[in-house]
Design a protein around this motif. Structure first.
Motif, PDB file in Angstrom:
ATOM      1  N   TYR A   1     -12.697   1.250 -11.743  1.00  0.00           N
ATOM      2  CA  TYR A   1     -11.914   0.136 -12.305  1.00  0.00           C
ATOM      3  C   TYR A   1     -10.486   0.639 -12.447  1.00  0.00           C
TER       4      TYR A   1
ATOM      5  N   CYS B   1     -18.094  -4.005 -19.864  1.00  0.00           N
ATOM      6  CA  CYS B   1     -17.802  -4.475 -18.508  1.00  0.00           C
ATOM      7  C   CYS B   1     -19.056  -4.386 -17.645  1.00  0.00           C
ATOM      8  N   VAL B   2     -19.363  -5.498 -16.952  1.00  0.00           N
ATOM      9  CA  VAL B   2     -20.544  -5.523 -16.095  1.00  0.00           C
ATOM     10  C   VAL B   2     -20.158  -5.560 -14.614  1.00  0.00           C
ATOM     11  N   GLY B   3     -18.895  -5.303 -14.340  1.00  0.00           N
ATOM     12  CA  GLY B   3     -18.440  -5.232 -12.943  1.00  0.00           C
ATOM     13  C   GLY B   3     -18.518  -6.552 -12.199  1.00  0.00           C
ATOM     14  N   CYS B   4     -18.353  -7.668 -12.913  1.00  0.00           N
ATOM     15  CA  CYS B   4     -18.478  -8.979 -12.254  1.00  0.00           C
ATOM     16  C   CYS B   4     -17.261  -9.331 -11.402  1.00  0.00           C
ATOM     17  N   GLN B   5     -16.175  -8.648 -11.608  1.00  0.00           N
ATOM     18  CA  GLN B   5     -14.929  -8.815 -10.840  1.00  0.00           C
ATOM     19  C   GLN B   5     -14.195 -10.131 -11.092  1.00  0.00           C
ATOM     20  N   MET B   6     -14.559 -10.826 -12.157  1.00  0.00           N
ATOM     21  CA  MET B   6     -13.854 -12.074 -12.480  1.00  0.00           C
ATOM     22  C   MET B   6     -12.386 -11.791 -12.791  1.00  0.00           C
ATOM     23  N   CYS B   7     -12.132 -10.688 -13.466  1.00  0.00           N
ATOM     24  CA  CYS B   7     -10.744 -10.348 -13.813  1.00  0.00           C
ATOM     25  C   CYS B   7      -9.936 -10.041 -12.557  1.00  0.00           C
TER      26      CYS B   7
ATOM     27  N   CYS C   1     -12.523 -12.796 -18.430  1.00  0.00           N
ATOM     28  CA  CYS C   1     -13.671 -11.901 -18.645  1.00  0.00           C
ATOM     29  C   CYS C   1     -14.784 -12.591 -19.448  1.00  0.00           C
ATOM     30  N   PRO C   2     -15.988 -12.719 -18.877  1.00  0.00           N
ATOM     31  CA  PRO C   2     -17.077 -13.379 -19.608  1.00  0.00           C
ATOM     32  C   PRO C   2     -17.735 -12.467 -20.642  1.00  0.00           C
TER      33      PRO C   2
ATOM     34  N   ILE D   1     -11.595  -3.192  -8.401  1.00  0.00           N
ATOM     35  CA  ILE D   1     -12.899  -2.816  -8.954  1.00  0.00           C
ATOM     36  C   ILE D   1     -13.870  -2.551  -7.809  1.00  0.00           C
TER      37      ILE D   1
ATOM     38  N   ILE E   1     -12.332  -6.699 -21.506  1.00  0.00           N
ATOM     39  CA  ILE E   1     -10.955  -6.227 -21.293  1.00  0.00           C
ATOM     40  C   ILE E   1      -9.986  -6.972 -22.209  1.00  0.00           C
TER      41      ILE E   1
HETATM   42  S1  SF4 Z   1     -14.214  -9.772 -15.913  1.00  0.00           S
HETATM   43 FE1  SF4 Z   1     -14.783  -8.424 -17.616  1.00  0.00          FE
HETATM   44  S2  SF4 Z   1     -16.909  -7.846 -17.165  1.00  0.00           S
HETATM   45 FE2  SF4 Z   1     -16.062  -8.682 -15.281  1.00  0.00          FE
HETATM   46  S3  SF4 Z   1     -15.297  -6.889 -14.165  1.00  0.00           S
HETATM   47 FE3  SF4 Z   1     -13.565  -7.695 -15.353  1.00  0.00          FE
HETATM   48  S4  SF4 Z   1     -13.603  -6.560 -17.293  1.00  0.00           S
HETATM   49 FE4  SF4 Z   1     -15.584  -6.253 -16.296  1.00  0.00          FE
END
Ligand code: SF4
Ligand code: SF4
Length: 170
Positions: A113, A74-80, A130-131, A91, A135
């Protein structure tokens, strides 16, 4: 069975036979259904001694993956978080502290998270969005608990130890 009035007559009255007034045909029909089930294989299982096998497509509790070197995928991109239709994911992204760089893929990570499993509808949109293939929803469904707080899963609770299965996306 007694002769019945036409179906399209809204004021029709039913002429019931004596047996129908005693519900005998209905009871016999009901009993025949009950009896037919006596000879079928039961579908109930003795949980928790027996566990149901779920489909490989079943979506249960989430897991956050580490890569083969123990780094957080996980890179904390917040896409999820954006994709989640139930607002179940929270997040807080931050810059990775220098002393933790070896534990992350990029300079950004999810400092916190959380997934609120009481809000989650297990749709799998977070997994799709998630890219980083970080997850996943697992087949694990036994997470009932006795307070709302315990069903807000933190990053620590969600992260699988290194060596767990890692699924890569195309
Ligand atoms: S989309 Fe994936 S990489 Fe981005 S915050 Fe969520 S779990 Fe982390
Ligand atoms: S499975 Fe669906 S509802 Fe649950 S956290 Fe993921 S996106 Fe949100």
């Amino acid at each position: 069975m007694a002769k019945q009035p036409p179906q399209n007559d809204p004021f029709r009255k039913y002429n019931l036979t004596f047996a129908e007034r005693l519900y005998l045909p209905a009871i016999a029909k009901g009993m025949s259904v009950t009896l037919s089930h006596f000879f079928r294989k039961p579908v109930t299982i003795q949980y928790p001694e027996q566990r149901a096998e779920v489909s490989h497509r079943f979506r249960g509790r989430h897991t956050l993956k580490l890569d083969e070197f123990g780094r957080e995928r996980c890179v904390g991109c917040q896409m999820c978080e954006l994709a989640c239709p139930a607002d179940a994911i929270t997040i807080q992204a931050a810059e990775v502290p220098p002393e933790r760089r070896h534990l992350h893929l990029t300079e950004r990570y999810a400092a916190t998270y959380e997934i609120d499993l009481l809000r989650c509808i297990f749709c799998g949109m977070c997994e799709e969005a998630c890219p980083e293939a970080a997850i996943f929803l697992t087949p694990f469904y036994e997470f009932a608990d006795d307070s709302r707080e315990k069903l807000i899963y933190t990053k620590k609770m969600l992260t699988e130890k290194t060596g767990g299965p890692i699924f890569y996306k195309d």
